[in-house]
Write an enzyme that holds these catalytic residues in place. Structure first.
Site, mmCIF file in Angstrom:
data_model
loop_
_atom_site.group_PDB
_atom_site.id
_atom_site.type_symbol
_atom_site.label_atom_id
_atom_site.label_comp_id
_atom_site.label_asym_id
_atom_site.label_seq_id
_atom_site.Cartn_x
_atom_site.Cartn_y
_atom_site.Cartn_z
ATOM 1 N N ASP A 1 4.267 -2.197 7.100
ATOM 2 C CA ASP A 1 5.463 -2.708 7.433
ATOM 3 C C ASP A 1 5.643 -4.194 7.255
ATOM 4 O O ASP A 1 5.272 -5.085 7.674
ATOM 5 C CB ASP A 1 5.576 -2.440 9.079
ATOM 6 C CG ASP A 1 7.118 -3.002 9.619
ATOM 7 O OD1 ASP A 1 7.887 -3.156 8.803
ATOM 8 O OD2 ASP A 1 7.305 -2.400 10.854
ATOM 9 N N VAL A 2 6.081 -4.502 6.043
ATOM 10 C CA VAL A 2 6.196 -5.677 5.326
ATOM 11 C C VAL A 2 7.663 -6.210 5.392
ATOM 12 O O VAL A 2 7.895 -7.467 4.997
ATOM 13 C CB VAL A 2 5.486 -5.916 4.065
ATOM 14 C CG1 VAL A 2 3.922 -5.364 4.287
ATOM 15 C CG2 VAL A 2 6.123 -4.961 3.161
ATOM 16 N N LYS A 3 8.516 -5.387 5.267
ATOM 17 C CA LYS A 3 10.349 -5.840 5.119
ATOM 18 C C LYS A 3 10.303 -6.811 4.297
ATOM 19 O O LYS A 3 11.024 -7.812 4.556
ATOM 20 C CB LYS A 3 10.276 -6.255 6.632
ATOM 21 C CG LYS A 3 10.406 -5.213 7.679
ATOM 22 C CD LYS A 3 11.231 -5.840 9.092
ATOM 23 C CE LYS A 3 11.116 -4.657 9.919
ATOM 24 N NZ LYS A 3 9.884 -4.305 10.558
ATOM 25 N N ARG A 4 9.668 -6.734 2.783
ATOM 26 C CA ARG A 4 9.817 -7.570 1.784
ATOM 27 C C ARG A 4 11.219 -7.385 1.224
ATOM 28 O O ARG A 4 11.927 -6.359 1.181
ATOM 29 C CB ARG A 4 8.522 -7.471 0.976
ATOM 30 C CG ARG A 4 7.315 -8.052 1.339
ATOM 31 C CD ARG A 4 7.330 -9.320 1.923
ATOM 32 N NE ARG A 4 6.087 -9.516 2.173
ATOM 33 C CZ ARG A 4 5.288 -9.806 3.106
ATOM 34 N NH1 ARG A 4 5.854 -9.282 4.429
ATOM 35 N NH2 ARG A 4 4.059 -10.201 3.101
#
Length: 315
Positions: free
Chosen positions: A103-106
Site C-alpha cells: 500500500d504505497v499509493k505512488r
C-alpha cells in the site's frame, strides 16, 4: 498474479487482506522492551519492534488468509530502519505463501513513475546484476496525474506478471471533495473507473479478471454497487471495513455472482485486536492469538453477511 490471488482466495475461502499497519501504540510493551533493551530507544529499536510484532502476527494468520497489505507510510516514518522492517516483512510473507499488496499509493509522471514501479514491482539493474528491491505482488497507485502517470506502472506490472490497485473511490470521509465532483454530469470517480477498465483490458487472467484492479472504500456501498457495474471484471480492493465503519452486510454488491471480484481489508481491527474489549482475555502476551481470533471472526462475518445475502439476491 491476479490468478494466483484468486486461487488463494478460493483455497482459504477468505476474500480478506490483513493490513500490516504497525504503530508504536499497537505494539505490546514486552516487544518494545526487548527491542529497546537490545538496540536502545532508537530508530533501530523501533524497526526491530515492528519486525517482531509483524512476524508474530504473520505466524498466526498466514494459513487463514490469502494476502497481506503493509502500509508503507507506517514504516517510512522510522526512516531506513522502518524500510528494513518493511522489506523483511514482505520477504517473510512471501516465504509463508502470502500475496503481498504494497500500500504505497505512488503516482507521478514519466521516469519518476517508472522508478517507483521498478522499486516496488520490478527489478533494478546494478552493473550486470538485477535485484528486486521489495517483494510486492501488487501495489496501490494514485491515478490523478492521468494516463502518463499510470502507464509506467502498467507496463512494469505486465512485464513482471504483477498487478495494481488504482484508487477510484477511497474510504476517507473527505474523498468526495474531489472524487465526487461532477464532470459532464458524472462523478469523477466513475470516469476514473472507466480508465481502470481501459488500462487493464489487454491482460486478463484465466478467471476473467485483469491485472489492473481498483480501490473502492467499504464506507461507500452505494457507490461500490455502481462501480461494480462499470467495472464488471475488475478486482476491487475494499478498505474501510471494521474500524473505519464499513459493514460486511453492505458489501455484497462488491462481489460478482461467481463469489469473486473483491478482497476486503482490515488493519487495526486485526493487528490490534488484543486492545479491544472482546479480545481482552488474550492480553498483551497473546496479542497474535487475538489477531487470529479476529481473522476467524471476520471470515465468519463475511460468509454470513455477504455471501448468504448474495445467494438470496440471486434467488
Amino acid at each position: 498474479m491476479i490468478d494466483l490471488l484468486i486461487e488463494k482466495i478460493k483455497q482459504t475461502s477468505a476474500p480478506i487482506v490483513v493490513g500490516l499497519d504497525p504503530m508504536m501504540k499497537f505494539i505490546p510493551g514486552h516487544i518494545k522492551k526487548n527491542a529497546f533493551a537490545e538496540f536502545g530507544e532508537t530508530l533501530t529499536g523501533a524497526g526491530e519492534a515492528i519486525w517482531q510484532y509483524n512476524k508474530a502476527i504473520i505466524d498466526h494468520i498466514y494459513d487463514l488468509v490469502p494476502a497481506v497489505k503493509p502500509q508503507a507510510a507506517m514504516y517510512e516514518q522510522f526512516g531506513l530502519e522502518g524500510l528494513k522492517a518493511f522489506s523483511k516483512t514482505a520477504a517473510y510473507c512471501k516465504e509463508k505463501g502470502l500475496i503481498v499488496i504494497g500500500d504505497v499509493k505512488r503516482g507521478d509522471i514519466g521516469s519518476t513513475s517508472e522508478a517507483y514501479a521498478i522499486g516496488h514491482l520490478g527489478k533494478v539493474k546494478v552493473g550486470n546484476n538485477y535485484f528486486y528491491p521489495f517483494q510486492e505482488d501488487f501495489i496501490t497507485v494514485n491515478p490523478y496525474l492521468g494516463s502518463d502517470g499510470i502507464k509506467p506502472f502498467v507496463a512494469i506490472a505486465k512485464e513482471e506478471n504483477k498487478g495494481l490497485f488504482i484508487l477510484v473511490k477511497t474510504s476517507n470521509p473527505s474523498s468526495g471533495e474531489f472524487q465526487d465532483k461532477l464532470v459532464e454530469e458524472r462523478p469523477l470517480y466513475e470516469l476514473v473507473a472507466e480508465k481502470v477498465v481501459e488500462w487493464g483490458i489487454d491482460h486478463v487472467g484465466q478467471y476473467g479478471y485483469g491485472y489492473i484492479g481498483a480501490v473502492v472504500g467499504a464506507t461507500y456501498p452505494e457507490q461500490g454497487k455502481r462501480l461494480r457495474e462499470i467495472m464488471p471484471k475488475v478486482f476491487i480492493l475494499v478498505p474501510g471495513y471494521g474500524a473505519q465503519g464499513g459493514k460486511a452486510s453492505d458489501l455484497a454488491h462488491f462481489f460478482n455472482p461467481d463469489g469473486l471480484g473483491a478482497i476486503i481489508n482490515s488493519s487495526r481491527g486485526i493487528i490490534a485486536a488484543y486492545q479491544e474489549e472482546k479480545y481482552a482475555e488474550f492480553g498483551e502476551e497473546r496479542f497474535a492469538e487475538a489477531s487470529r481470533a479476529a481473522v476467524i471472526e471476520m471470515i465468519e462475518d463475511i460468509k454470513t453477511k455477504i455471501f448468504s445475502k448474495s445467494v438470496k439476491d440471486t434467488d
